[in-house]
Design an enzyme around this catalytic site. Sequence first.
Site, PDB file in Angstrom:
ATOM      1  N   ASP A 205     -27.592  -8.354 -65.463  1.00 46.67           N
ATOM      2  CA  ASP A 205     -26.535  -8.095 -66.433  1.00 46.67           C
ATOM      3  C   ASP A 205     -25.209  -8.168 -65.682  1.00 46.67           C
ATOM      4  O   ASP A 205     -24.951  -7.372 -64.771  1.00 46.67           O
ATOM      5  CB  ASP A 205     -26.740  -6.707 -67.056  1.00 46.67           C
ATOM      6  CG  ASP A 205     -25.697  -6.374 -68.118  1.00 46.67           C
ATOM      7  OD1 ASP A 205     -24.553  -6.854 -68.009  1.00 46.67           O
ATOM      8  OD2 ASP A 205     -26.013  -5.594 -69.035  1.00 46.67           O
ATOM      9  N   TYR A 230     -15.606  -9.930 -73.114  1.00 46.40           N
ATOM     10  CA  TYR A 230     -14.406  -9.205 -73.561  1.00 46.40           C
ATOM     11  C   TYR A 230     -13.871  -8.230 -72.517  1.00 46.40           C
ATOM     12  O   TYR A 230     -12.864  -7.566 -72.758  1.00 46.40           O
ATOM     13  CB  TYR A 230     -14.658  -8.463 -74.878  1.00 46.40           C
ATOM     14  CG  TYR A 230     -15.968  -7.721 -74.966  1.00 46.40           C
ATOM     15  CD1 TYR A 230     -16.152  -6.492 -74.351  1.00 46.40           C
ATOM     16  CD2 TYR A 230     -17.015  -8.256 -75.705  1.00 46.40           C
ATOM     17  CE1 TYR A 230     -17.361  -5.822 -74.442  1.00 46.40           C
ATOM     18  CE2 TYR A 230     -18.225  -7.589 -75.810  1.00 46.40           C
ATOM     19  CZ  TYR A 230     -18.386  -6.367 -75.174  1.00 46.40           C
ATOM     20  OH  TYR A 230     -19.595  -5.707 -75.270  1.00 46.40           O
ATOM     21  N   LYS A 231     -14.504  -8.155 -71.355  1.00 51.41           N
ATOM     22  CA  LYS A 231     -13.994  -7.294 -70.287  1.00 51.41           C
ATOM     23  C   LYS A 231     -13.065  -8.115 -69.393  1.00 51.41           C
ATOM     24  O   LYS A 231     -11.933  -8.392 -69.764  1.00 51.41           O
ATOM     25  CB  LYS A 231     -15.156  -6.677 -69.518  1.00 51.41           C
ATOM     26  CG  LYS A 231     -16.097  -5.837 -70.377  1.00 51.41           C
ATOM     27  CD  LYS A 231     -17.203  -5.211 -69.540  1.00 51.41           C
ATOM     28  CE  LYS A 231     -18.264  -4.547 -70.404  1.00 51.41           C
ATOM     29  NZ  LYS A 231     -17.758  -3.415 -71.191  1.00 51.41           N
ATOM     30  N   ARG A 379     -13.110   6.668 -65.962  1.00 57.07           N
ATOM     31  CA  ARG A 379     -13.216   5.392 -65.258  1.00 57.07           C
ATOM     32  C   ARG A 379     -11.834   4.739 -65.201  1.00 57.07           C
ATOM     33  O   ARG A 379     -11.150   4.648 -66.228  1.00 57.07           O
ATOM     34  CB  ARG A 379     -14.182   4.443 -65.947  1.00 57.07           C
ATOM     35  CG  ARG A 379     -15.630   4.830 -65.876  1.00 57.07           C
ATOM     36  CD  ARG A 379     -16.533   3.699 -66.354  1.00 57.07           C
ATOM     37  NE  ARG A 379     -16.133   3.157 -67.652  1.00 57.07           N
ATOM     38  CZ  ARG A 379     -16.771   2.173 -68.283  1.00 57.07           C
ATOM     39  NH1 ARG A 379     -17.826   1.616 -67.729  1.00 57.07           N
ATOM     40  NH2 ARG A 379     -16.354   1.743 -69.452  1.00 57.07           N
TER      41      ARG A 379
END
Length: 405
Positions: A205, A230-231, A379
């Site tokens: 992944d 989309y990151k 994060r």
Amino acid sequence: MTDTSVNAAESLDGADSLAAFPAKFVRSPEVRAYLDGNSLGRPTIASAARLAEFVDEQWGGRLIRGWDESWYDLPLTLGDRLGAATLGAAPGQTFIGDSTTVVLYKLIRAALTARPDRSEIVIDTGNFPTDRYIVEGIAAELGKTLRWIDPPIEGGVTANAVQAALTENTALVVISHVAYRSGYLADMPGITAIAHDAGALVLWDLCHSAGVVDTQLDEWGVDLAAGCTYKYLNGGPGSPAFGYVRSEHIESMTQPIQGWMGSSSPFEMGPGYAPHHGIRRFISGTPSIVGSLAMQDMLGLIEQAGIPAIRAKSVAMTEYALELVDELLTPLGVTVSSPRNADERGSHVTIDHESFAEVNAALWKQGIIPDFRRPNGIRLGLSPLSTTYAEVQLGIEAIHAQLVK
């Protein structure tokens, strides 16, 4: 002692070899510091123009003719471009389409069909929920056994842990290249080789590494990979995922969602399904063309900057963030739940404190946007092409201010 001043951050931005890139992204005045690029990347300015042009000239002007002119092949041509720019993948092995969940499901099922005499799947308890849930469902559906690796919260899956979990019955190992919570960067070539020595396949992944970590799927012998766009690929909310299948496996694997776009002759509308001979067989239904637009502009920026330079800035920014955390936050009881060794760290840093749920909510109201991960982690997701050192300094200073109130 670390210089935590605004001037120090501005000096780092001034010396940054990629300093021209943040201005290429849409920057709302309401957002003072965006530290969540590992969840959703900022849009590029070029994508705003591309989306408007698409409505007027492509969708509005070409209409159904667009399929013959470019849209039909876009999942493969864009897949090849993404593979070359970010994955170390030769043409004909990468496709764009579906959500990450669906791509994972298709590739896991396809891998298991290639190891029909093996009954076990290895996965870790720290993997992203979707990965774990899909594997649990497939195991129940097919009568497979799960073998769980239990990594520490501040770490991830090591080669030794995989070695210990493998048996002669292991069909597939499913691991995230970068752990979604801790940011731990797994040893992809080492783990892949260990699994192969045991006769197992590996599915990686890449959601938290594609576009920001140097990855060489072909060179490292990776069997399968999946990831979102989309990151760090900045494709926009819900933009379609990608899948990679090593060339030697494509013709021998059967994916379970047999849609018309993956057939050998899609426009013949035949009475039965025959899979395409190439990577197109892993596509199912009609692809999202609108959802594939924005990532093209981000790929252009990645191609311009180069993954080595992007990775170098990622390491430098996460090192800077850790220095600020140690100076400003550790004395207040904040702990670091990410690897200190840059070779074992992706592009985000996770810090923990019992009050961080409330702190994160307060930061959002100030236009400072990290994200919160239970039970008590913040994060700091640093996207090298769009994040500045000044944003990192402002964000960590704001956390400090909340903790001393």
